[in-house]
Motif scaffolding. Sequence first.
Motif, PDB file in Angstrom:
ATOM      1  N   ASP A  56     -33.187   8.209 -17.106  1.00 52.52           N
ATOM      2  CA  ASP A  56     -32.008   9.024 -16.771  1.00 52.52           C
ATOM      3  C   ASP A  56     -31.199   8.533 -15.573  1.00 52.52           C
ATOM      4  O   ASP A  56     -30.478   9.305 -14.948  1.00 52.52           O
ATOM      5  N   VAL A  57     -31.318   7.246 -15.267  1.00 53.71           N
ATOM      6  CA  VAL A  57     -30.492   6.690 -14.189  1.00 53.71           C
ATOM      7  C   VAL A  57     -29.029   6.629 -14.653  1.00 53.71           C
ATOM      8  O   VAL A  57     -28.113   6.663 -13.843  1.00 53.71           O
ATOM      9  N   GLY A  58     -28.822   6.581 -15.986  1.00 60.34           N
ATOM     10  CA  GLY A  58     -27.457   6.545 -16.525  1.00 60.34           C
ATOM     11  C   GLY A  58     -27.034   5.105 -16.803  1.00 60.34           C
ATOM     12  O   GLY A  58     -27.430   4.182 -16.095  1.00 60.34           O
ATOM     13  N   VAL A  59     -26.222   4.935 -17.855  1.00 54.99           N
ATOM     14  CA  VAL A  59     -25.865   3.590 -18.322  1.00 54.99           C
ATOM     15  C   VAL A  59     -25.086   2.806 -17.265  1.00 54.99           C
ATOM     16  O   VAL A  59     -25.417   1.661 -16.952  1.00 54.99           O
ATOM     17  N   ASN A  60     -24.058   3.413 -16.693  1.00 52.33           N
ATOM     18  CA  ASN A  60     -23.201   2.675 -15.742  1.00 52.33           C
ATOM     19  C   ASN A  60     -23.971   2.203 -14.517  1.00 52.33           C
ATOM     20  O   ASN A  60     -23.842   1.058 -14.091  1.00 52.33           O
ATOM     21  N   LEU A 101     -36.892  18.816  -9.549  1.00 50.84           N
ATOM     22  CA  LEU A 101     -37.295  17.417  -9.772  1.00 50.84           C
ATOM     23  C   LEU A 101     -38.803  17.263  -9.891  1.00 50.84           C
ATOM     24  O   LEU A 101     -39.290  16.298 -10.473  1.00 50.84           O
ATOM     25  N   ASP A 102     -39.541  18.224  -9.345  1.00 46.93           N
ATOM     26  CA  ASP A 102     -41.010  18.111  -9.354  1.00 46.93           C
ATOM     27  C   ASP A 102     -41.603  18.324 -10.743  1.00 46.93           C
ATOM     28  O   ASP A 102     -42.673  17.819 -11.038  1.00 46.93           O
ATOM     29  N   GLY A 103     -40.900  19.053 -11.617  1.00 45.30           N
ATOM     30  CA  GLY A 103     -41.474  19.404 -12.914  1.00 45.30           C
ATOM     31  C   GLY A 103     -41.048  18.473 -14.029  1.00 45.30           C
ATOM     32  O   GLY A 103     -41.192  18.773 -15.202  1.00 45.30           O
ATOM     33  N   THR A 104     -40.457  17.328 -13.692  1.00 43.62           N
ATOM     34  CA  THR A 104     -39.843  16.490 -14.716  1.00 43.62           C
ATOM     35  C   THR A 104     -40.031  15.017 -14.411  1.00 43.62           C
ATOM     36  O   THR A 104     -40.291  14.645 -13.274  1.00 43.62           O
ATOM     37  N   ALA A 105     -39.863  14.184 -15.451  1.00 45.78           N
ATOM     38  CA  ALA A 105     -39.899  12.732 -15.238  1.00 45.78           C
ATOM     39  C   ALA A 105     -38.473  12.179 -15.171  1.00 45.78           C
ATOM     40  O   ALA A 105     -38.251  10.993 -15.317  1.00 45.78           O
ATOM     41  N   LYS A 106     -37.487  13.070 -14.968  1.00 52.31           N
ATOM     42  CA  LYS A 106     -36.085  12.657 -15.026  1.00 52.31           C
ATOM     43  C   LYS A 106     -35.450  12.485 -13.645  1.00 52.31           C
ATOM     44  O   LYS A 106     -34.241  12.600 -13.488  1.00 52.31           O
ATOM     45  N   GLY A 107     -36.280  12.236 -12.633  1.00 57.08           N
ATOM     46  CA  GLY A 107     -35.775  12.109 -11.259  1.00 57.08           C
ATOM     47  C   GLY A 107     -34.736  11.017 -11.075  1.00 57.08           C
ATOM     48  O   GLY A 107     -33.934  11.056 -10.146  1.00 57.08           O
ATOM     49  N   GLY A 108     -34.730  10.039 -11.990  1.00 55.27           N
ATOM     50  CA  GLY A 108     -33.748   8.947 -11.907  1.00 55.27           C
ATOM     51  C   GLY A 108     -32.319   9.438 -11.966  1.00 55.27           C
ATOM     52  O   GLY A 108     -31.391   8.751 -11.531  1.00 55.27           O
ATOM     53  N   VAL A 109     -32.133  10.663 -12.484  1.00 51.82           N
ATOM     54  CA  VAL A 109     -30.786  11.230 -12.600  1.00 51.82           C
ATOM     55  C   VAL A 109     -30.108  11.326 -11.224  1.00 51.82           C
ATOM     56  O   VAL A 109     -28.892  11.201 -11.109  1.00 51.82           O
ATOM     57  N   VAL A 110     -30.903  11.534 -10.171  1.00 51.62           N
ATOM     58  CA  VAL A 110     -30.334  11.643  -8.817  1.00 51.62           C
ATOM     59  C   VAL A 110     -29.669  10.324  -8.408  1.00 51.62           C
ATOM     60  O   VAL A 110     -28.610  10.311  -7.784  1.00 51.62           O
ATOM     61  N   ILE A 111     -30.303   9.203  -8.800  1.00 50.62           N
ATOM     62  CA  ILE A 111     -29.748   7.879  -8.466  1.00 50.62           C
ATOM     63  C   ILE A 111     -28.402   7.709  -9.160  1.00 50.62           C
ATOM     64  O   ILE A 111     -27.409   7.306  -8.553  1.00 50.62           O
ATOM     65  N   GLY A 112     -28.363   8.064 -10.465  1.00 48.83           N
ATOM     66  CA  GLY A 112     -27.132   7.941 -11.232  1.00 48.83           C
ATOM     67  C   GLY A 112     -26.030   8.844 -10.711  1.00 48.83           C
ATOM     68  O   GLY A 112     -24.885   8.422 -10.533  1.00 48.83           O
ATOM     69  N   ILE A 113     -26.380  10.110 -10.444  1.00 51.44           N
ATOM     70  CA  ILE A 113     -25.379  11.065  -9.950  1.00 51.44           C
ATOM     71  C   ILE A 113     -24.856  10.629  -8.586  1.00 51.44           C
ATOM     72  O   ILE A 113     -23.661  10.673  -8.302  1.00 51.44           O
ATOM     73  N   SER A 114     -25.773  10.175  -7.730  1.00 51.33           N
ATOM     74  CA  SER A 114     -25.380   9.733  -6.388  1.00 51.33           C
ATOM     75  C   SER A 114     -24.423   8.542  -6.459  1.00 51.33           C
ATOM     76  O   SER A 114     -23.492   8.427  -5.670  1.00 51.33           O
ATOM     77  N   ASP A 115     -24.649   7.673  -7.453  1.00 52.14           N
ATOM     78  CA  ASP A 115     -23.801   6.493  -7.596  1.00 52.14           C
ATOM     79  C   ASP A 115     -22.488   6.814  -8.310  1.00 52.14           C
ATOM     80  O   ASP A 115     -21.423   6.361  -7.910  1.00 52.14           O
ATOM     81  N   GLN A 116     -22.550   7.626  -9.383  1.00 51.76           N
ATOM     82  CA  GLN A 116     -21.395   7.795 -10.265  1.00 51.76           C
ATOM     83  C   GLN A 116     -20.339   8.776  -9.756  1.00 51.76           C
ATOM     84  O   GLN A 116     -19.164   8.599  -9.995  1.00 51.76           O
ATOM     85  N   PHE A 117     -20.778   9.843  -9.097  1.00 53.92           N
ATOM     86  CA  PHE A 117     -19.799  10.857  -8.669  1.00 53.92           C
ATOM     87  C   PHE A 117     -19.366  10.576  -7.245  1.00 53.92           C
ATOM     88  O   PHE A 117     -20.171  10.221  -6.406  1.00 53.92           O
ATOM     89  N   GLN A 118     -18.120  10.760  -7.001  1.00 55.52           N
ATOM     90  CA  GLN A 118     -17.628  10.563  -5.639  1.00 55.52           C
ATOM     91  C   GLN A 118     -17.872  11.838  -4.825  1.00 55.52           C
ATOM     92  O   GLN A 118     -17.070  12.237  -3.996  1.00 55.52           O
ATOM     93  N   ILE A 119     -18.988  12.479  -5.134  1.00 57.91           N
ATOM     94  CA  ILE A 119     -19.347  13.741  -4.472  1.00 57.91           C
ATOM     95  C   ILE A 119     -20.763  13.569  -3.946  1.00 57.91           C
ATOM     96  O   ILE A 119     -21.649  13.173  -4.692  1.00 57.91           O
ATOM     97  N   PRO A 120     -21.007  13.847  -2.683  1.00 57.21           N
ATOM     98  CA  PRO A 120     -22.343  13.605  -2.138  1.00 57.21           C
ATOM     99  C   PRO A 120     -23.416  14.556  -2.670  1.00 57.21           C
ATOM    100  O   PRO A 120     -23.173  15.748  -2.807  1.00 57.21           O
ATOM    101  N   VAL A 121     -24.589  13.990  -2.989  1.00 56.40           N
ATOM    102  CA  VAL A 121     -25.774  14.827  -3.243  1.00 56.40           C
ATOM    103  C   VAL A 121     -26.274  15.220  -1.854  1.00 56.40           C
ATOM    104  O   VAL A 121     -26.590  14.357  -1.037  1.00 56.40           O
TER     105      VAL A 121
END
Length: 324
Positions: free
Chosen positions: A57-61, A278-298
């Motif tokens: 779930d890091v995302g394609v881009n 994030l603790d209950g899932t294996a999808k933590g990579g989504v944070v990396i993708g969101i942090s990179d893709q959106f011009q909005i800070p996590v």
Amino acid sequence: MSFFKKIFSSEKKETLDKGLEKSKSSFFSKLNKAVAGKSKVDDDVLDNLEEILVTSDVGVNTTLKVITRIEERVARDKYLGTSELNRILREEIAALLSETKSGEETDYVVPELPKQADGTKTPYVLMVVGVNGVGKTTTIGKLAYQFKKKGLKVVLGAADTFRAAAIDQLQVWADRVEVPMIRQEMGSDPASVAFDALQSGVKQDADVIIIDTAGRLHNKINLMNELTKVKRVMQKVVGDAPHDVLLVLDGSTGQNAFEQAKQFTAATEVTSLAVTKLDGTAKGGVVIGISDQFQIPVKYIGVGEGIEDLQVFNKYEFVDSFFK
């Protein structure tokens, strides 16, 4: 590269490590299979790595950016062993995220705001948005706890008047953290609740006012109109409110969190993000993708059920824990 210096206390770091355990073990079991029997990072390994990052779930881009960086490094260093892949991943993802100007906080902070026109203190007004079920109310409760722990006076406003449960749930948190909460009956005008909460907050000399809002996305126009009205009414009390619009996303939904972020940012101006569960899932990579893709800070991540388990997002500590 000197990205990884000790930023968090060992206790905080332990919580982060534990919260990312499922994501990490899922990622590394896939990675170990991909490099089994290989000693060198070659095209085969990179193809597998690309697939692993996308399925984490890091995302394609973002994945494509990471792979390009590693390819450049392989070309530059000529021979890279698979044993070095973890370290290279950590360094290249940290380098990629360091291009965004956010994710460097180490603690809960509230900005210094100029005084109001009449000379009174300006409270920091935080408006929280997000669909139902993402952990919005829990995030508000944990934020109130953290701000109060810093010695700040906090007031909550229950402007999600669409569901009685939302008001009651927020009341439970207000009682638990021992902060005042402004509420009206279910079905009341959310803008009226926000107005009351700001008036009350200003009277009580509050440092922070957190407003919960309804999370209905099925009709974007209604949501847009409602949030615009809430903002306009708040500005009658505090001229430049809200100072931050925090969108709460459920990390366990992976790519769906991306979709929600896209839809909410189209419906209203969002200035920061919190990624929960994030603790209950294996999808933590989504944070990396969101942090990179959106011009909005996590700004915050939820890594556990406990009241202390909402953490300030620090991208270096996050990447270090994820790829360690």
